[in-house]
Design a protein around this motif. Structure first.
Motif, PDB file in Angstrom:
ATOM      1  N   PHE A   1      26.038  36.407  36.746  1.00  0.00           N
ATOM      2  CA  PHE A   1      25.475  35.505  37.762  1.00  0.00           C
ATOM      3  C   PHE A   1      25.363  36.216  39.113  1.00  0.00           C
ATOM      4  CE2 PHE A   1      27.704  32.938  34.622  1.00  0.00           C
ATOM      5  CZ  PHE A   1      26.693  32.086  34.217  1.00  0.00           C
TER       6      PHE A   1
ATOM      7  N   SER B   1      24.651  34.252  42.219  1.00  0.00           N
ATOM      8  CA  SER B   1      25.602  33.234  42.669  1.00  0.00           C
ATOM      9  C   SER B   1      26.216  33.652  43.997  1.00  0.00           C
ATOM     10  CB  SER B   1      26.698  33.076  41.613  1.00  0.00           C
ATOM     11  OG  SER B   1      27.784  32.414  42.161  1.00  0.00           O
TER      12      SER B   1
ATOM     13  N   GLN C   1      18.814  31.013  33.675  1.00  0.00           N
ATOM     14  CA  GLN C   1      19.759  30.230  32.854  1.00  0.00           C
ATOM     15  C   GLN C   1      19.837  28.785  33.330  1.00  0.00           C
ATOM     16  OE1 GLN C   1      23.457  32.425  32.859  1.00  0.00           O
ATOM     17  NE2 GLN C   1      22.378  34.253  32.226  1.00  0.00           N
ATOM     18  N   GLU C   2      19.769  28.611  34.645  1.00  0.00           N
ATOM     19  CA  GLU C   2      19.795  27.249  35.188  1.00  0.00           C
ATOM     20  C   GLU C   2      18.598  26.457  34.677  1.00  0.00           C
ATOM     21  OE1 GLU C   2      20.367  26.244  39.441  1.00  0.00           O
ATOM     22  OE2 GLU C   2      21.241  28.234  39.560  1.00  0.00           O
TER      23      GLU C   2
ATOM     24  N   ARG D   1      17.717  24.393  47.894  1.00  0.00           N
ATOM     25  CA  ARG D   1      18.402  24.953  46.729  1.00  0.00           C
ATOM     26  C   ARG D   1      19.165  26.221  47.067  1.00  0.00           C
ATOM     27  NH1 ARG D   1      16.760  22.985  41.515  1.00  0.00           N
ATOM     28  NH2 ARG D   1      18.017  24.669  40.664  1.00  0.00           N
TER      29      ARG D   1
ATOM     30  N   ASP E   1      18.436  36.278  36.790  1.00  0.00           N
ATOM     31  CA  ASP E   1      18.895  35.786  35.485  1.00  0.00           C
ATOM     32  C   ASP E   1      19.611  34.445  35.566  1.00  0.00           C
ATOM     33  OD1 ASP E   1      17.839  38.054  34.596  1.00  0.00           O
ATOM     34  OD2 ASP E   1      19.661  38.889  33.709  1.00  0.00           O
ATOM     35  N   SER E   2      20.416  34.267  36.604  1.00  0.00           N
ATOM     36  CA  SER E   2      21.177  33.012  36.631  1.00  0.00           C
ATOM     37  C   SER E   2      20.260  31.830  36.891  1.00  0.00           C
ATOM     38  CB  SER E   2      22.295  33.079  37.657  1.00  0.00           C
ATOM     39  OG  SER E   2      21.757  33.139  38.942  1.00  0.00           O
TER      40      SER E   2
ATOM     41  N   ILE F   1      26.427  24.906  37.127  1.00  0.00           N
ATOM     42  CA  ILE F   1      26.827  26.302  37.008  1.00  0.00           C
ATOM     43  C   ILE F   1      27.511  26.817  38.275  1.00  0.00           C
ATOM     44  CG2 ILE F   1      24.639  27.368  37.743  1.00  0.00           C
ATOM     45  CD1 ILE F   1      26.690  28.441  34.738  1.00  0.00           C
TER      46      ILE F   1
ATOM     47  N   LYS G   1      18.905  19.990  28.916  1.00  0.00           N
ATOM     48  CA  LYS G   1      19.592  18.740  29.247  1.00  0.00           C
ATOM     49  C   LYS G   1      18.614  17.583  29.403  1.00  0.00           C
ATOM     50  CE  LYS G   1      22.746  16.823  32.622  1.00  0.00           C
ATOM     51  NZ  LYS G   1      23.296  16.986  33.945  1.00  0.00           N
TER      52      LYS G   1
ATOM     53  N   ASP H   1      27.246  20.468  30.569  1.00  0.00           N
ATOM     54  CA  ASP H   1      26.685  19.712  31.696  1.00  0.00           C
ATOM     55  C   ASP H   1      27.281  20.133  33.032  1.00  0.00           C
ATOM     56  OD1 ASP H   1      25.146  18.356  29.978  1.00  0.00           O
ATOM     57  OD2 ASP H   1      26.488  16.631  29.787  1.00  0.00           O
TER      58      ASP H   1
ATOM     59  N   LEU I   1      10.326  21.718  41.510  1.00  0.00           N
ATOM     60  CA  LEU I   1      11.063  21.221  42.675  1.00  0.00           C
ATOM     61  C   LEU I   1      10.440  19.992  43.318  1.00  0.00           C
ATOM     62  CD1 LEU I   1      12.049  24.611  44.377  1.00  0.00           C
ATOM     63  CD2 LEU I   1      13.416  23.200  42.874  1.00  0.00           C
TER      64      LEU I   1
END
Lengths: 1037, 378
Positions: A515, A518, B357-358, A62, B353-354, A481, B365, A478, B327
């Motif tokens: 983010f 990211s 959010q994921e 990941r 945080d991201s 991100i 979903k 969907d 996972l």
């Protein structure tokens, strides 16, 4: 491509994923083969079936390596992991570090992490975990070192003067080689320790171990040879390289003999050919490749090696000029290949070489244009195919076919989903990259094509922008991100590139703050910072100095802080510190700026140190330009700047990685050395091979891409060569010539305009003047004289130029002489002042002769005033007075003229001891018919200033505030001069009257202090204090 | 971790494959393509006929077919060729009735895949006859009530109405083998809305059945309800009862394994650091002993581990525990949804945080109607 971006906008990981880093891919295949060779043998072997191992792997997959590391640090303290996993934790940890390093966008971070990983693998191998785990760990360590070596080698190939990088690459590859040697030795000793073959046959476990060891031994020996091959490439062409390739070739030869009829033998034979090819022996190289192409290869892996051999064969044939054979061989191979193979990189690379051979053959067929045309058409067809799919030559093929591909691109109307729009956007970005590369190449080789190619760039930018914004519109809940963030980042960058700074800032700010984990976040922060900086620069200055910072300014600081706290080791952090440093310095917080610098790791400090040094240097220059300049403060600020710049410059020299920012710092450092009269030191900096701006210009470094920087470097060089003792006039002349090449003459310039080179020379003259003043202020008389001589040289050089008869140039030349004379003072000044007087008189005579010569009547008056000042400086007070009278008759209300006239009388009084002159300075002179004096004197000037000051005070508009401040200054200045005139008169007075007159001087200051305790601010108060001190001294006497 | 313990082979196809193998064996000498095709078509036709005529019972360990001749809350009787077999209710995964509407099986499969909203949509298309075969009516009513309850638990629908549907099902079909499931579903629904006592009252009904298995299951479920209510001591008492039961058999052992996990959580919640440590050690032992492909048990174990760490306020450790579920075991339905729900907060607490959010996005979903997603929705 990379050089196209400003340094603060290097392409990022997603851009690289999209192919933006394919600038130079020479020898990429070899690197891939080496890495593949290492990876294929050392990947998952030690992974045990354990949920903790699975979790570590999943976290790595990941990209959450930070969490994987935390988990591995935490897990051993719990009962949750099995013994097997516990034993392998150091191995897993090293694997995660390596993975983290590979994913890191920061080169320094990648190097640090891979180095740490290699060390951890080696330590694990040393901990005696068993034969096979130790071997696998050593392979991983070798892999990490090899990657670092290959990355340095790639960098060295991409930039000029990469000797240090090559040496670093060699060091890493040798480290990898030594680890592989340990693998070989380990395998051999383990194999030797195995039971006899008969026993092994009966023991399946022993047989399995023997096979594994044999397999690893073969792989390790192949790796050993490959590493030797790569190491050979780290030497520049010559004896050492030949020797190294010979050694590598022999190793491959051994493998060919030992592993006959295997893939190891085939690939080793190929590399034998490569070694011969690198040594320049094409015939022997062809012999090796021929062996491979003759093999009836059916196995896909064998066929890949055959394809590689065909490509290299074509290169050798091209080198020998055997175009026909190269074309025939390439066509036959491609025709006989399987349809699915033709899209594979190795086949596309053969196609590229075939295209080049077609072009080569076409050129040789001058007598057969039809056949040549056919071959060119075939080459274009092949290039289009090569440009379409990933391979080593894709970028080059795209450059060749960029126009065609731009027409073939899909239009935004085809889009129906986020994915499609993003992919189309990425394709457009790739096209943009190719188009920009094409422009760069065309600038060097085919300047006429530049405008057309530039249109392709613009069109690709437009297209990419439309597609990416469309992608953002099409995104929904969907949309993954990371992909969405990629699209946002691309759009952000394009917005910046297009000058849409608000859009760029908004998107970049959003990505960085929302983010931060990211992959694109640090780069987005970088773009946001750059965009906010542009916005801040474009903002009008606040009317009120006390007004708060603008939104953009506040966000700039916030994003810079974020960058520094979230990604302290990233390349962006240095830029962020620079911005925070700039913000801190603009607010006068030098200490804060220095503290910020401490927040960077020492290794990453050079760039920020350069920025800080540069910023402090600029600060010092601003201070020097202020009226109330405090010499001591300026000197201290300059010293601080110089210290930073010196340290940073040393670091840049050592790293050999000059950037645009480091060049600016180097120029400031050179200027600081010049200001200290150390011209030779400045020249050392400018000419330094690794980081010196002049040396970088000569080397065509990308750090010198900005014309403005080149211009400054040449100017500083000119100044340095003229200032050094003895002056290096030839090199100075070379600088002027380079400047002339840089600033081509423009046709149609009007008779009054000054050419750019003349303007630059005048600017250099200004700098020399400042240098002269600084040296005098520092008491360096001899150095000041040398600088005056250099200035003289510049002035003479300008006087010889075609545009030297322009008004502005003549005035400047005269003014330069005047200021040089004033700065030198004493006996040294006379010649300069006399030259100045002569020049001013000649200008006035020319203006009288031709009324159109002067740009305006006011300009004539200004020259007359300068003539008066020159006369006064020469001690020719009568002549000066005559000029002032003329001036005041023309403009009796001109405060500047009145001040100059009063000052001249004061100076005359002080110089000659004429009390009358001092009286005229205070009360005025040249009574008119109306009873009033034409020259007002300081008292009337003070009165007028006070009236004007009161008139403007209380008004809030900017103009009134400025006028009020200006007249306040004049009021205190005039009073100071009144007091000073009285003081001079007191000193000249008989002893009996002196005490009374000195008391009168005190009274003037006391009365003023009673009314205005601050005496008009520090600027004036310090002068009043100095006067009172002199009065005190005189009283004691 | 790829293999699942609960792995079912589609019986008709398996049979067809076996038969074709036999047939092929017989035609080994000259297997013409036309012959094979014709034979396969014939076999499939036979099978289709068989499917229409027989009821099929999917058990945890295989599939049986025949005619359902009797049902009780404790199981059903399947008769074939005059031979009657009794199948315990807890062993039944699903039942396909001869001649049932095709949509009913689709709905049933959707329920097994935990796609309750989809199942509800399909069930709307099922034409429920006013009268007819009792088993068919019971199937339709049970799945309608169950789906309603699950949706209500996830925030889509009124819990009260859903509870009424379940009660109505139990009143109408007292002899259905689905009754224990209905009781449990009602208890879960009530527990999900905070009515723990009412939930326990429902679970207690299970203990009244003359079945060691259901008595044990009742104690386990009651223990879980106490745990959810926050009474670790009472939870522990119930769970100890479940663990002490001597039900025997694979299903019972599995329930006891799960109960032991809850027992560990109860120990951690009710005690100090040492108790947490004990609980963690207990769970660690269970993890070490679990089959590598037993996703459900491992996911439950890591969820229990996460709960232990949460009760000890060790957010980092809890994050690692729930990351295992997210996972490594993303096919575990509710457990995965729960893990995502916890990860939303845990990632946030660790400054990521991201990733938070994921996790929230994935929860919304994948499990839009779950109570975990509902719990996060604004």
């Amino acid at each position: 491509m990379i050089a196209k971006f400003p340094t603060f906008l290097q392409p990022t990981a997603p851009m690289r994923r999209a192919g933006w880093n394919c600038a130079v891919a020479i020898q990429k295949t070899t690197r891939l083969v080496l890495l593949a060779a290492i990876w294929c043998v050392s990947g998952p072997r030690l992974v045990a079936a354990d949920p903790s191992a699975d979790l570590t792997a999943a976290l790595r997959q990941r990209g959450w390596n930070d969490t994987a590391l935390e988990f591995l640090d935490w897990a051993p303290s719990t009962p949750l992991i099995g013994e097997e996993f516990r034993r392998l934790v150091p191995f897993h940890r090293a694997t995660v570090l390596a993975e983290q390093g590979r994913r890191s966008r920061s080169r320094s971070e990648r190097t640090r992490l891979l180095t740490e990983a290699a060390q951890s693998f080696a330590e694990f191998a040393d901990s005696k975990p068993g034969a096979l785990p130790a071997i696998d760990a050593l392979r991983q360590a070798a892999s990490a070192h090899a990657e670092l070596g290959l990355a340095s080698l790639a960098d060295a190939e991409n930039m000029a003067g990469g000797a240090e990088l090559r040496a670093s690459a060699r060091g890493e590859l040798e480290l990898a080689g030594s680890l592989v040697e340990r693998i070989v030795a380990g395998c051999e000793s383990e194999l030797a320790a195995l039971p006899k073959p008969a026993v092994i046959q009966a023991d399946p476990e022993a047989k399995k171990l023997r096979d594994q060891l044999r397999s690893r031994l073969a792989e390790a020996r192949y790796l050993q040879a490959l590493l030797k091959f790569e190491r050979s490439r780290t030497f520049p062409k010559g004896e050492e390289a030949t020797e190294a390739f010979t050694e590598a070739g022999e190793l491959f030869g051994d493998l060919v003999a030992e592993y006959r009829d295997t893939l190891v033998a085939a690939s080793s034979r190929f590399y034998q050919g490569r070694c011969w090819q690198e040594r320049g022996d094409m015939a022997k190289a062809l012999g090796c490749y021929d062996d491979l192409v003759r093999l009836p290869a059916a196995d896909p892996e064998f066929r890949r090696w055959t394809a590689r051999a065909h490509r290299r064969r074509a290169e050798c044939l091209a080198e020998l000029g055997k175009w026909e054979e190269a074309v025939r061989d390439g066509e036959e191979w491609l025709a006989a290949s399987r349809p699915a193979e033709r899209d594979l990189p190795e086949w596309l690379e053969v196609a590229y070489r075939l295209a080049k051979s077609c072009q080569g053959l076409a050129k040789s067929l001058a007598d057969n244009p039809a056949a040549a045309k056919q071959l060119d058409a075939r080459a274009r067809e092949l290039l289009r195919v090569v440009a379409d799919k990933p391979n080593e030559f894709q970028k080059l093929a795209r450059v060749a076919t960029v126009s065609a591909s731009s027409q073939a691109a899909s239009s935004p109307d085809d889009l129906s989903s986020f994915d499609k729009a993003l992919e189309a956007g990425r394709a457009a970005l790739e096209k943009l990259s190719s188009a920009e590369l094409a422009v760069r190449l065309a600038k060097e080789n085919n300047p006429e094509a530049v405008p057309e190619l530039q249109q392709d760039v613009d069109s690709a930018k437009r297209e990419a922008g439309q597609l990416l914004w469309a992608a953002l519109e099409l995104a929904d809940a969907d949309t993954p991100i990371e992909r969405l963030n990629d699209a946002r980042y691309y759009a952000c960058w394009l917005s910046y590139d297009h000058g849409d700074y608000y859009d760029a800032a908004t998107l970049g700010d959003f990505l960085a703050t929302r983010f931060p984990e990211s992959e694109v976040a640090p780069s987005a922060a970088k773009v946001a910072l750059a965009a906010y900086q542009q916005i801040v620069r474009s903002e009008p200055p606040p009317d009120d100095a006390s007004a708060g910072r603008s939104y953009a300014s506040a966000r700039l600081t916030a994003i810079a802080e974020l960058t520094l706290s979230r990604w302290p080791d990233s390349p962006e952090a240095a830029g962020a510190v620079s911005m925070l440093v700039a913000a801190a310095l603009s607010e006068g917080r030098i200490d804060a700026a220095e503290q910020l610098l401490e927040r960077l790791p020492a290794g990453a400090r050079a760039e920020a140190q350069m920025s800080l040094g540069s910023a402090i240097w600029e600060q010092a220059n601003r201070l020097a330009g202020e009226k109330s300049a405090d010499e001591a403060a300026i000197a201290a600020t300059r010293k601080k700047a110089t210290d930073y710049l010196t340290e940073a410059f040393a670091a840049v020299r050592q790293s050999g990685r000059a950037t645009a920012a480091s060049v600016v710092g180097a120029l400031y450092l050179a200027q600081s050395l010049l200001a200290e009269g150390r011209a030779a030191g400045a020249i050392d900096v400018l000419e330094d091979k690794a980081a010196g701006p002049l040396a970088l210009i000569a080397a065509g470094s990308p750090a010198m891409e900005q014309t403005v920087v080149v211009r400054e470097a040449l100017k500083t060089g000119l100044r340095a060569y003229l200032s050094v003792s003895p002056p290096r006039r030839e090199q100075a002349q070379a600088m002027v010539e380079s400047l002339e090449r840089l600033e081509p003459k423009k046709d149609g310039g009007d008779a009054k305009s000054v050419g750019p080179v003349t303007a630059i020379c005048l600017d250099v003259g200004r700098q020399l003047l400042q240098q002269l003043r600084d040296l005098k202020a520092a008491g360096k008389t001899e150095e000041a004289r040398q600088t005056a001589a250099a200035l003289d040289d510049v002035l003479k050089r300008v006087a010889e130029r075609d545009d030297a008869d322009r008004w502005a140039v003549r005035v400047w030349l005269a003014q330069g002489r005047l200021e040089a004379g004033e700065a030198l003072g004493g006996g040294d000044s006379h010649d300069q002042l006399a030259e100045a007087r002569k020049a001013f008189e000649a200008i006035l005579a020319a203006a009288a002769k031709d009324p159109r010569f002067a740009p305006s009547p006011a300009a004539v008056l200004a020259v007359r005033m300068k003539l008066a000042e020159t006369s006064a400086a020469l001690g020719e007070h009568d002549k000066a007075a005559q000029q002032y009278e003329e001036l005041l008759k023309a403009r009796p209300q001109a405060v500047e003229f009145q001040k100059s006239a009063a000052g001249a009388f004061e100076e005359q009084g002080a110089a000659t001891g004429e009390i009358e002159a001092l009286n005229q300075a205070v009360h005025g002179a040249w009574q008119q018919a109306n009873g009033q004096n034409l020259a007002w004197g300081w008292i009337r000037l003070a009165r007028i200033a006070q009236a004007q000051r009161q008139r403007h005070s209380g008004k809030t508009d900017a103009a009134s505030r400025q006028a009020a401040a200006r007249f306040a200054d004049l009021y205190f200045e005039a009073n100071l001069h009144v007091a000073r005139c009285r003081f001079v008169a007191a000193k000249l007075a008989p002893a009996s009257q002196r005490a009374g007159q000195l008391a009168a001087v005190r009274k003037i200051v006391d009365v003023l202090t009673a009314q205005y305790p601050d005496l008009g601010g520090p600027q004036w108060k310090s002068q009043f204090d100095r006067l009172l001190a002199e009065v005190g001294d005189e009283e004691k006497r | 971790m790829s293999g699942r313990k609960l792995c079912y082979v589609d019986q008709p196809l398996e049979r067809a494959r076996r038969r074709s193998q036999v047939a092929e064996h017989g035609l080994m000498n000259k297997p013409s393509l036309a012959a094979c095709c014709a034979l396969t078509a014939l076999l499939l036709a036979n099978d289709a006929w068989g499917q229409a005529a027989l009821d099929r019972v999917r058990r945890t360990g295989g599939v049986d077919s025949g005619q359902i001749t009797a049902t009780t809350p404790l199981g059903l009787t399947l008769t074939r060729s005059g031979v009657a077999t009794t199948i315990a209710a807890e062993d039944i995964v699903s039942v396909t009735l001869a001649g049932e509407p095709a949509e009913l099986n689709s709905a049933r499969n959707a329920v097994l895949a935990r796609k309750f909203a989809e199942a509800a949509e399909i069930l709307k298309k099922v034409d429920r006859p006013a009268a007819g075969r009792e088993e068919l009516l019971a199937e339709i009513d049970f799945y309608s009530a169950l789906v309603g309850a699950k949706l209500a638990s996830g925030g889509s629908g009124a819990p009260q109405a859903a509870a009424e549907s379940l009660r109505s099902f139990m009143a109408k079909h007292r002899t259905s083998f689905h009754v224990p499931q209905a009781i449990e579903a009602l208890g879960d629904l009530l527990g999900g809305t905070g009515q723990y006592a009412a939930a326990r009252a429902e679970y207690a009904k299970l203990a009244k059945a003359k079945s060691e298995y259901y008595a044990m299951r009742s104690a386990w479920l009651s223990g879980r309800a106490w745990l959810a209510e926050g009474d670790a001591a009472k939870a522990a008492a119930e769970l100890d009862r479940a663990l002490a039961a001597k039900a025997g058999g694979e299903l019972a052992e599995r329930v006891q394994l799960l109960a032991s996990l809850d027992r560990a959580v109860a120990r951690a919640k009710g005690g100090d650091a040492a108790a947490v440590d004990d609980a963690v050690h207990a769970i660690a032992k269970l993890i070490a002993a679990a089959a590598a492909d037993d996703d459900e048990l491992l996911a439950s174990a890591y969820t229990a581990l996460g709960d232990c760490y949460l009760s000890a306020k060790d957010e980092r450790a809890a994050l690692f525990a729930f990351l295992h579920v997210d996972l490594l075991f993303p096919q575990t339905g509710d457990l995965h949804a729960r893990a995502l729900h916890e990860l939303v907060g845990l990632w946030k607490a660790t400054g990521k945080d991201s990733r938070s959010q994921e996790a929230a996005a994935e929860l919304a979903k994948r499990y839009p109607s779950s109570k975990w997603a509902n719990d996060l929705s604004p």
